[in-house]
Motif scaffolding. Structure first.
Motif, PDB file in Angstrom:
ATOM      1  N   SER A 179       0.862  -1.180   0.000  1.00 24.62           N
ATOM      2  CA  SER A 179       0.000   0.000   0.000  1.00 24.62           C
ATOM      3  C   SER A 179       0.898   1.230   0.000  1.00 24.62           C
ATOM      4  O   SER A 179       2.098   1.158   0.290  1.00 24.62           O
ATOM      5  CB  SER A 179      -0.881   0.007   1.256  1.00 24.62           C
ATOM      6  OG  SER A 179      -0.058   0.202   2.413  1.00 24.62           O
ATOM      7  N   THR A 216       6.303   3.946   4.789  1.00 19.73           N
ATOM      8  CA  THR A 216       6.903   3.428   6.020  1.00 19.73           C
ATOM      9  C   THR A 216       8.232   2.750   5.713  1.00 19.73           C
ATOM     10  O   THR A 216       9.232   2.975   6.403  1.00 19.73           O
ATOM     11  CB  THR A 216       5.942   2.447   6.721  1.00 19.73           C
ATOM     12  OG1 THR A 216       4.722   3.127   7.018  1.00 19.73           O
ATOM     13  CG2 THR A 216       6.543   1.897   8.002  1.00 19.73           C
ATOM     14  N   GLU A 247       0.811   3.641   2.116  1.00 22.16           N
ATOM     15  CA  GLU A 247       1.242   3.848   3.504  1.00 22.16           C
ATOM     16  C   GLU A 247       2.432   2.957   3.843  1.00 22.16           C
ATOM     17  O   GLU A 247       3.414   3.419   4.440  1.00 22.16           O
ATOM     18  CB  GLU A 247       0.090   3.566   4.466  1.00 22.16           C
ATOM     19  CG  GLU A 247       0.472   3.783   5.918  1.00 22.16           C
ATOM     20  CD  GLU A 247      -0.676   3.518   6.876  1.00 22.16           C
ATOM     21  OE1 GLU A 247      -0.442   3.669   8.087  1.00 22.16           O
ATOM     22  OE2 GLU A 247      -1.788   3.165   6.439  1.00 22.16           O
TER      23      GLU A 247
END
Length: 70
Positions: free
Chosen positions: A41, A47, A43
């Motif tokens: 994803s 990260t 996100e």
């Protein structure tokens, strides 16, 4: 989409399990990403970028293929 996650992970001396813990995902997820079987994803990509101290562009190899209809 191909990536260089394994290269950057090994440069930081992180195991797949440790990287997974830092990203709050499973080791199997990191393995699947490294083997180009799963695209993370947005996100998770950010990260990974933060933890591995590399830009998104450095970690992921994106090739644009235009699919034209005639």
């Amino acid at each position: 989409m191909e990536n260089k996650i394994k290269i950057y992970r090994e440069e930081k001396s992180l195991s797949q399990g440790k990287l997974a813990d830092l990203c709050n995902v499973t080791r199997q997820t990191i393995n699947a990403i490294e083997n180009n079987k799963y695209d993370p994803s947005l996100e998770l990509a950010f990260t990974l970028s933060y933890i591995l101290d590399a830009s998104i562009e450095e970690l992921f190899i994106f090739t644009y293929e235009r699919n034209e209809k005639k």
